[in-house]
Design a protein around this motif. Structure first.
Motif, short mmCIF file in Angstrom:
data_model
loop_
_atom_site.label_atom_id
_atom_site.label_comp_id
_atom_site.label_asym_id
_atom_site.label_seq_id
_atom_site.Cartn_x
_atom_site.Cartn_y
_atom_site.Cartn_z
N VAL A 291 45.84 -112.13 30.29
CA VAL A 291 44.69 -112.48 29.47
C VAL A 291 43.56 -111.47 29.55
N PHE A 292 43.47 -110.69 30.62
CA PHE A 292 42.35 -109.79 30.78
C PHE A 292 42.70 -108.38 30.28
N VAL A 293 43.19 -108.30 29.06
CA VAL A 293 43.52 -107.02 28.46
C VAL A 293 42.24 -106.41 27.92
N LEU A 294 41.91 -105.19 28.35
CA LEU A 294 40.63 -104.58 28.02
C LEU A 294 40.69 -103.70 26.78
N LEU A 295 41.86 -103.57 26.17
CA LEU A 295 42.02 -102.63 25.06
C LEU A 295 41.08 -102.98 23.90
N LYS A 296 40.23 -102.00 23.52
CA LYS A 296 39.29 -102.17 22.41
C LYS A 296 39.73 -101.44 21.16
N VAL A 297 40.35 -100.28 21.35
CA VAL A 297 40.66 -99.39 20.22
C VAL A 297 42.15 -99.11 20.17
N LEU A 298 42.75 -99.35 19.02
CA LEU A 298 44.14 -98.97 18.75
C LEU A 298 44.14 -98.18 17.45
N ASP A 299 44.16 -96.86 17.58
CA ASP A 299 44.05 -95.97 16.41
C ASP A 299 45.35 -95.21 16.25
N LEU A 300 46.12 -95.60 15.24
CA LEU A 300 47.43 -94.99 14.98
C LEU A 300 47.43 -94.29 13.62
N GLU A 301 46.28 -93.86 13.17
CA GLU A 301 46.19 -93.24 11.84
C GLU A 301 47.15 -92.06 11.71
N GLY A 302 48.01 -92.13 10.70
CA GLY A 302 48.97 -91.06 10.43
C GLY A 302 50.28 -91.18 11.18
N VAL A 303 50.39 -92.09 12.14
CA VAL A 303 51.65 -92.29 12.86
C VAL A 303 52.64 -93.00 11.93
N TYR A 304 53.85 -92.49 11.82
CA TYR A 304 54.80 -93.01 10.84
C TYR A 304 55.40 -94.34 11.29
N LYS A 305 55.06 -95.40 10.58
CA LYS A 305 55.60 -96.74 10.75
C LYS A 305 55.73 -97.16 12.22
N PRO A 306 54.60 -97.26 12.92
CA PRO A 306 54.65 -97.72 14.31
C PRO A 306 55.12 -99.17 14.38
N LEU A 307 55.83 -99.49 15.43
CA LEU A 307 56.34 -100.84 15.62
C LEU A 307 55.28 -101.67 16.34
N LEU A 308 54.70 -102.65 15.64
CA LEU A 308 53.66 -103.48 16.22
C LEU A 308 54.26 -104.81 16.66
N PRO A 309 53.96 -105.28 17.87
CA PRO A 309 54.53 -106.54 18.36
C PRO A 309 53.97 -107.73 17.58
N ASP A 310 54.79 -108.76 17.45
CA ASP A 310 54.36 -109.96 16.72
C ASP A 310 53.17 -110.64 17.39
N ASN A 311 53.07 -110.54 18.72
CA ASN A 311 51.99 -111.20 19.44
C ASN A 311 50.80 -110.26 19.65
N LEU A 312 50.52 -109.41 18.68
CA LEU A 312 49.38 -108.50 18.77
C LEU A 312 48.07 -109.27 18.96
N GLY A 313 48.04 -110.50 18.49
CA GLY A 313 46.83 -111.31 18.56
C GLY A 313 46.37 -111.64 19.96
N VAL A 314 47.20 -111.40 20.99
CA VAL A 314 46.77 -111.70 22.36
C VAL A 314 45.79 -110.65 22.88
N LEU A 315 45.65 -109.54 22.16
CA LEU A 315 44.71 -108.50 22.58
C LEU A 315 43.30 -108.92 22.17
N GLN A 316 42.76 -109.88 22.90
CA GLN A 316 41.53 -110.55 22.50
C GLN A 316 40.30 -109.65 22.49
N ASN A 317 40.37 -108.51 23.13
CA ASN A 317 39.22 -107.61 23.18
C ASN A 317 39.29 -106.51 22.12
N LEU A 318 40.35 -106.51 21.32
CA LEU A 318 40.58 -105.44 20.35
C LEU A 318 39.52 -105.48 19.25
N ARG A 319 38.87 -104.34 19.06
CA ARG A 319 37.79 -104.26 18.07
C ARG A 319 38.13 -103.34 16.90
N TYR A 320 39.04 -102.40 17.12
CA TYR A 320 39.34 -101.40 16.08
C TYR A 320 40.85 -101.26 15.96
#
Length: 896
Positions: free
Chosen positions: A567-596
């Motif tokens: 639960v204490f995931v600190l990730l704020k920024v996930l910037d994959l601009e230009g990365v070809y079709k990155p595989l995003l997990p279905d439970n991405l929503g658990v990254l409660q601190n994600l801002r970008y």
């Protein structure tokens, strides 16, 4: 030199925590206050930079990072409680509910330990002697050159070098391919000189193909070939990332055989690199050129033994002083210089004719009163054996306002020489929490502060403006390469960030880094998924743009590794601009601190539905993807500020939209009433992009008229097949703040007069206007840029009257297929600088264009040759007429 950045970030975070009304546990508020006081004292010492004793810094950094992680977890825990249970059901103001006592007790104990450790460090510091220093200047003082469009100070003192370089590029007596080398061991402005020449209008006209390659030590041969190929304006470059080096080399050779090209190779370090790059440079005996910058004269001898190098020398005293005066906003002939002339000899003595040193010192002094200069100049003196430039780099950083230092260091996450889009950089700064509004800027919105930060860094020459928009505002920027080389290792040394290179794999084990990785940039196809790398990770940026199956899987593995932390995931920024079709997990929503979340240009077909469960999300960038729908919960995220899409519809729209939205681009509403999406309540919107149709056009315009803060609008009306439908403008007639308007759709001739009167930028496409629109558009008093694109006007004659378009600087006419005659009366478009006419194949006569007093550049594309030739004859003055090269798709065939 950069240890103060983590300290200032934690200090700002704790100061914000003191504003939290729900801190009710006895002693907690006092301990946080005590911590901020100790941090403030330490920060003052660090910013002084007047001791060589660094023994205390590792201990301080470990203490700071430990406290930062504890504080982040505490804040994240309280934020998560807002999404659950009774707090979500009864909707009572959260400030009435205290943070759980057990959590406050736990945090209070941690703060007590932190304060004790800080006091130990303070005791060490107190034993060191502090010397008085000049006060750090604030943001916004002094001379401001950011929006000065004539930033030619880089050529001051280099006029003769520029003339020689241009003459050798144009030498008609030498048709063979020639390599022109600029050589100097010191940083004397080689890259700045070449870049200025490279972007000259006459150079752009002379060479059909131009490419710029900064030769990074971690680039593979394939990387370098791809960078050059992607700058060549041909129509087809499909799946080149999947080609082998041999195929790419053969393709580049074939293309270059058919054009006159100019290729710049910046910062070539070894002969082997040159020999590798030179192989595909074809010599078609058509005047092609290669410019090479290097520190080594031996490389020049291997590159072209028959061509003598252009050896740059330090600036003369007169050139140095002229450059300095320009940098501080003074005229050479001004009588106002009496207060600074006394500093001339001292400034020349410490700068040694180094352009970079001069502009850095000028950047610092331009923000200060001349009465304070003497003390700063004294700090610039250096001992024998010291690098004068490094002294000025340290001084410039030291004099930065504290709030700008993390913003500046953040730039080294991007590759060396990389052009950073300002819209991307601004959102990242905001997501990281670097942006602050001081009491003196209480009338400035937080979203506007990054522009001021960029302006300040540019005025201090800590950042370069690479490209500008048509209205003159910065579009891209970059960190100067010599600053990048200094600050990347320093930022990594203190654990502020880490850049993962393919040839310098520093983060393969925990033993290779003293501090945990907090901000990670993967460059040049590398990935890092170890637990050590992500345990405290708050930002992840990838620059791997190659189409490889392994790329998307490795991104998915990294995210899953992060998510496993709980639960204490600190990730704020996930910037994959230009990365070809990155595989995003279905439970991405658990990254409660994600801002970008940056997914622009990824080619993704969908995104996880759980993206709507991110309570802290501020920026979601899905532009230029294949995503067509988003889940409805995304619409209710209260923190959401900026959404970039490309004609995306929201499933099951709700009126409960976020009233905090500032940017909403690319929403597809079709025939639906925009009020279904609650757009009429989004009163904070500044930028809006909608696609409607003729059924909803009037209601859409009525909704837009209620958005009083709206500044930019991109409105499209089309059918499901992309064909234009009717637009309605009359409800928007009295809109006061709208200044940037892009319209795609049919506009009735009588409706064109209903455009808002304060427009600065206007683009029309497929408007199908039958009457000459210039008679109405010319009366818009503030119009700066006008683009009339395909189908916007279907008449045959056009006229611009005397006194019309008083502030127009840029005009583009594209594919007005029925236009035959255009008349410009004397006194019209008196400020027009750039004119582009493309694909107006019936246009045979123009009257008055040759009399436009401010015109500097005329770009003609796919126009009749007789028309182009006639225009060149009639201009009879110094206006560059560029017949822009249009390449057909080159069918590259070869046998391997």
């Amino acid at each position: 030199m950069v240890v103060d950045v983590p300290v200032s970030i934690l200090l700002e975070k704790l100061q914000k925590l003191l504003d939290e009304e729900r801190l009710v546990f006895p002693g907690l508020r006092n301990r946080v206050t005590c911590a901020t006081n100790e941090l403030s004292k330490i920060l003052i010492f660090l910013e002084a930079e007047n001791t060589s004793n660094n023994d205390f810094k590792p201990k301080l950094l470990h203490t700071i990072y430990s406290a930062k992680d504890t504080t982040e977890s505490f804040v994240l825990t309280t934020a998560q409680r807002r999404q659950k249970g009774i707090f979500r059901i009864i909707r009572t103001p959260l400030k009435l509910f205290p943070i759980p006592p057990w959590r406050q007790l736990q945090f209070s104990c941690e703060m007590k330990k932190f304060v004790n450790r800080l006091k130990d460090v303070s005791d060490e510091i107190s034993k060191m002697t502090l010397q008085p220093i000049a006060q750090v200047s604030a943001i916004g003082g002094g001379h401001n050159r950011l929006y000065d469009q004539e930033q030619n100070f880089v050529l001051v003192g280099r006029e003769d070098d520029e003339k020689e370089l241009v003459a050798r590029l144009f030498d008609e007596n030498e048709n063979s391919l020639r390599v022109i080398s600029l050589v100097s061991e010191e940083p004397l402005g080689k890259t700045a000189l070449v870049r200025n020449v490279y972007n000259r209008l006459d150079i752009r006209q002379h060479f059909q193909c131009r490419a710029w390659l900064h030769v990074h030590k971690d680039f593979t041969y394939k990387d370098m070939l791809l960078i050059i190929l992607k700058q060549i304006p041909i129509c087809v470059l499909k799946d080149v990332e999947l080609m082998s080096e041999k195929e790419l080399c053969a393709m580049l050779f074939k293309i270059l055989m058919e054009v006159r090209f100019l290729i710049v190779l910046d910062d070539v370090c070894t002969v082997d690199v040159w020999l590798m790059l030179a192989y595909p440079f074809a010599d078609a005996a058509n005047g092609s050129r290669v410019i090479l910058t290097t520190h080594s004269s031996s490389i020049q001898l291997h590159a072209d033994p028959w061509s003598f190098p252009l050896n740059l020398m330090p600036l003369t005293d007169d050139g140095s002083w002229s450059l300095f005066l320009k940098k501080v906003g003074r005229s050479e002939n001004s009588s106002d210089n009496t207060d600074i002339n006394s500093f001339r000899e001292r400034i020349l003595r410490v700068c040694h004719g180094l352009p970079s040193a001069i502009v850095l010192l000028g950047g610092v002094l331009s923000r200060m009163d001349s009465s304070e200069w003497s003390e700063v100049i004294n700090l610039a003196h250096f001992d024998a054996g010291e690098s004068p430039l490094l002294k000025f780099v340290a001084l410039s950083y030291q004099k930065l306002p504290s709030v700008l230092k993390p913003c500046f260091l953040y730039l080294v996450l991007f590759p060396k020489g990389y052009e950073i889009p300002t819209r991307r950089l601004f959102r990242l700064w905001l997501a990281e929490g670097f942006v602050q509004v001081s009491p003196n800027d209480s009338d400035v919105h937080k979203e506007d502060m990054p522009k001021k930060y960029l302006e300040e860094l540019a005025c201090r020459n800590m950042i370069e403006i690479a490209r500008r928009k048509s209205d003159g505002t910065p579009k891209t920027c970059r960190m100067p390469c010599y600053l990048y080389d200094v600050f990347l290792p320093k930022a990594e040394e203190i654990g502020f960030l880490h850049v993962h290179h393919s040839k310098s794999d520093y983060c393969t084990s925990a033993d290779s880094l003293e501090f945990n990785v907090r901000r990670l940039a993967d460059q040049f196809g590398t990935k890092s998924t170890s637990e050590y790398h992500v345990e405290h990770l708050c930002s992840y940026i990838s620059f791997d743009t190659q189409k490889q199956d392994t790329s998307n899987r490795e991104i998915g593995m990294l995210l899953m590794t992060i998510i496993k932390r709980g639960v204490f995931v600190l990730l704020k920024v996930l910037d994959l601009e230009g990365v070809y079709k990155p595989l995003l997990p279905d439970n991405l929503g658990v990254l409660q601190n994600l801002r970008y979340i940056g997914l622009r240009w990824t080619g993704l077909d969908s995104c996880p539905a759980s993206i709507g469960d991110l309570p802290s999300l501020e920026t979601l960038d899905l532009k230029y993807t294949n995503i067509t729908t988003l889940p409805s919960p995304i619409w209710k995220i209260k923190s959401l500020r900026h959404v970039f899409m490309k004609e995306v519809s929201i499933l099951k729209p709700s009126k409960e939209s976020s009233t905090n939205l500032h940017t909403l681009m690319g929403l597809l509403i079709g025939s639906k009433d925009p009020k279904i999406y609650g757009l009429d309540r989004c009163t904070s919107l500044r930028k809006l992009g909608l696609t409607c149709n003729s059924i909803s056009a009037e209601k859409t315009a009525e909704c837009i008229s209620q958005l009083d803060n709206l500044q930019t609008l991109r409105l499209r009306s089309r059918d499901p097949f992309g064909q234009p439908l009717d637009l309605e403008l009359s409800p928007m007639k009295d809109h006061q703040s709208l200044s940037n308007l892009h319209l795609f759709g049919v506009i009735k001739d009588h409706d064109i007069g209903n455009l808002p009167k304060n427009l600065k930028i206007l683009k029309l496409s497929m408007s199908k206007l039958e009457n000459d629109p210039m008679l109405v558009l010319g009366e818009l008093p503030h119009l700066n840029t006008l683009r009339l694109f395909a189908g916007s006007y279907v008449g045959s004659e056009m006229a611009c009257l005397d006194g019309h378009f008083p502030k127009l600087r840029v005009l583009k006419l594209w594919k007005l297929e029925k236009l035959e005659q255009w008349t410009v009366e004397t006194g019209s478009m008196s400020q027009l600088v750039e004119l582009e006419i493309r694909g107006c194949e019936e246009l045979k006569r123009t009257n008055g264009l040759e009399q436009l007093p401010a015109l500097k550049e005329l770009i003609l594309t796919n126009m009749l040759e007789d028309f182009v030739a006639d225009f060149r004859r009639r201009l009879n003055r110094d206006v560059l007429v560029t017949n822009k090269w249009e390449f057909e798709a080159l069918q590259v065939s070869f046998v391997l």
